[in-house]
Design a protein around this motif. Structure first.
Motif, short mmCIF file in Angstrom:
data_model
loop_
_atom_site.label_atom_id
_atom_site.label_comp_id
_atom_site.label_asym_id
_atom_site.label_seq_id
_atom_site.Cartn_x
_atom_site.Cartn_y
_atom_site.Cartn_z
N PRO A 1 13.51 -13.38 -5.65
CA PRO A 1 13.86 -12.70 -6.90
C PRO A 1 15.32 -12.92 -7.27
O PRO A 1 16.21 -12.81 -6.43
N GLY A 2 15.57 -13.27 -8.53
CA GLY A 2 16.92 -13.46 -9.01
C GLY A 2 17.54 -14.80 -8.67
O GLY A 2 18.68 -15.08 -9.06
N THR A 3 16.83 -15.68 -7.94
CA THR A 3 17.38 -16.98 -7.56
C THR A 3 17.65 -17.82 -8.81
O THR A 3 16.81 -17.91 -9.70
N VAL A 4 18.81 -18.44 -8.85
CA VAL A 4 19.17 -19.29 -9.99
C VAL A 4 18.46 -20.64 -9.87
O VAL A 4 18.50 -21.29 -8.83
N HIS A 5 17.80 -21.05 -10.95
CA HIS A 5 17.20 -22.37 -11.05
C HIS A 5 18.16 -23.25 -11.86
O HIS A 5 18.43 -22.94 -13.03
N GLU A 6 18.67 -24.28 -11.24
CA GLU A 6 19.54 -25.19 -11.97
C GLU A 6 18.71 -26.00 -12.98
O GLU A 6 17.49 -25.89 -13.03
N VAL A 7 19.40 -26.76 -13.81
CA VAL A 7 18.70 -27.59 -14.79
C VAL A 7 17.65 -28.44 -14.07
O VAL A 7 17.95 -29.11 -13.08
N SER A 8 16.40 -28.36 -14.50
CA SER A 8 15.32 -29.09 -13.85
C SER A 8 14.59 -29.93 -14.88
O SER A 8 14.63 -29.64 -16.09
N TRP A 9 13.92 -30.97 -14.41
CA TRP A 9 13.25 -31.89 -15.32
C TRP A 9 12.08 -32.56 -14.63
O TRP A 9 11.85 -32.39 -13.43
N THR A 10 11.33 -33.33 -15.41
CA THR A 10 10.21 -34.09 -14.86
C THR A 10 10.27 -35.51 -15.41
O THR A 10 10.50 -35.72 -16.60
N ASP A 11 10.06 -36.47 -14.54
CA ASP A 11 10.04 -37.88 -14.96
C ASP A 11 8.69 -38.27 -15.53
O ASP A 11 8.60 -38.90 -16.60
N ARG A 12 7.61 -37.92 -14.83
CA ARG A 12 6.27 -38.36 -15.22
C ARG A 12 5.50 -37.30 -15.99
O ARG A 12 4.36 -37.54 -16.39
N GLY A 13 6.11 -36.13 -16.17
CA GLY A 13 5.37 -35.01 -16.75
C GLY A 13 4.77 -34.19 -15.63
O GLY A 13 4.59 -34.68 -14.51
N CYS A 14 4.44 -32.94 -15.90
CA CYS A 14 3.87 -32.10 -14.85
C CYS A 14 2.98 -31.01 -15.43
O CYS A 14 3.04 -30.69 -16.62
N PHE A 15 2.16 -30.44 -14.55
CA PHE A 15 1.22 -29.38 -14.88
C PHE A 15 1.20 -28.45 -13.68
O PHE A 15 0.95 -28.90 -12.56
N CYS A 16 1.51 -27.17 -13.87
CA CYS A 16 1.64 -26.28 -12.73
C CYS A 16 1.15 -24.88 -13.04
O CYS A 16 1.06 -24.47 -14.21
N LEU A 17 0.83 -24.14 -11.98
CA LEU A 17 0.47 -22.74 -12.04
C LEU A 17 1.67 -21.94 -11.55
O LEU A 17 2.16 -22.17 -10.45
N THR A 18 2.13 -20.99 -12.37
CA THR A 18 3.33 -20.22 -12.04
C THR A 18 3.02 -18.73 -12.07
O THR A 18 2.33 -18.25 -12.97
#
Length: 323
Positions: free
Chosen positions: A297-314
């Motif tokens: 909880p509260g963890t910082v996510h830095e700038v993130s990206w995808t090269d090929r595209g992605c599909f996820c359950l969050t």
């Protein structure tokens, strides 16, 4: 040690744990203490998570007491300073895991096999405060998973294959949730399947009498149903599946086009994500299909990206952008 009375120190530790601002050593100590069964501290952690979610994501309806507000601001400031030190001291080692993250690769973890029922399950995460676990379950063709009577909400997302539970038949991409107290009859797959399961640690055995259908009170979102909404960045869309107001969390699917980038952000609650397709990247860290991660909880996510595209359950609270 089981505590009988709350002190300011215990409250601060619970709030820090809920916010994800404790040091790794402190967080591990809290985790160990919660597994000992201290219900007083577990309740304080749950209350702190809800309070933090309310104050940071929605804004309180009433002005919080000054001492509580000051503790929150101090924890947030400490978190920011700790993150700055981490970024400054990082050696850039390829594949390094950010502080506050736990990653289970597709090839990691230990499979536990059922008692001759054709099932196998792998623990992805155990939340000691919530007494809940996140699991990846595999059923062989004709395999089954034992039914139970849950004391808390259950969520299930079918990754592939087919599944029958209660009177419903699910196919790949379907999601269902069961409110606490719903009787869940045996889960059976004709052709084999894999699914993500969020369930309480403990549950009573199924209470349906032999020869009688179990009552069905499932909340189901079929793969072809639901609405895809614009996400937090260009090229990103989200499909809401389920809201849990008691925990301040939501379960949703995320789809990102190749090259999409998410700005720096954080979730007030823990962030649990299973990557179904594609890749995800943050700094030198690369997540591939079949990988699972949990951010405190509260963890910082830095700038993130995808090269090929992605599909996820969050499964997390709604993200909060950080400048």
């Amino acid at each position: 040690m089981i505590h009988r009375h709350l002190t300011d120190e215990l409250r601060d530790l619970a709030l820090g744990y809920a916010m994800g601002s404790l040091s790794p050593t402190q967080a591990a100590a809290v985790e160990e203490h919660l597994t000992e069964g201290c219900e007083l501290c577990a309740q304080e952690v749950r209350a702190s998570r809800l309070l933090a979610n309310l104050l940071l994501r929605q804004g309180a309806f009433e002005q919080p007491p000054p001492e509580l507000r000051n503790r929150l601001l101090t924890l947030i400031q400490a978190e920011s300073q700790e993150q700055a030190v981490i970024e400054q001291d990082s050696d850039g080692e390829a594949g390094s895991i950010p502080t506050g993250w736990t990653i289970i690769r597709a090839t990691d973890g230990r499979w536990e096999f059922g008692n001759g029922d054709g099932s196998a399950s792998k623990l992805l995460n155990h939340d000691a405060a919530e007494c809940r676990r996140t699991m990846l379950v595999h059923l062989e063709a004709g395999g089954s998973y034992p039914g139970f009577h849950p004391t808390d909400t259950v969520e299930l997302y079918l990754i592939d294959g087919d599944l029958r539970l209660n009177s419903e038949r699910l196919v790949a991409g379907d999601f269902c949730a069961l409110p606490a107290g719903t009787n869940l009859s045996g889960i059976v797959s004709l052709g084999g399947c894999r699914f993500i399961l969020l369930r309480p640690d403990r549950a009573e055995a199924e209470t349906a009498e032999p020869g009688h259908a179990s009552p069905s009170n499932l909340v189901i979102v079929r793969a072809a149903e639901g609405t895809w909404l614009p996400g937090p960045a260009e090229g990103v869309t989200v499909k809401p599946l389920f809201n849990d107001p008691e925990r301040g969390t939501a379960t949703y699917l995320v789809r990102a086009e190749p090259g999409s980038r998410l700005p720096r952000h954080r979730h007030v609650t823990a962030d649990q994500t299973f990557l179904l397709e594609g890749d995800g990247r943050m700094g030198t860290l690369v997540i591939e299909a079949g990988d699972f991660y949990r951010a405190e909880p509260g963890t910082v996510h830095e700038v993130s990206w995808t090269d090929r595209g992605c599909f996820c359950l969050t499964m997390a609270s709604i993200s909060e952008a950080i400048a």
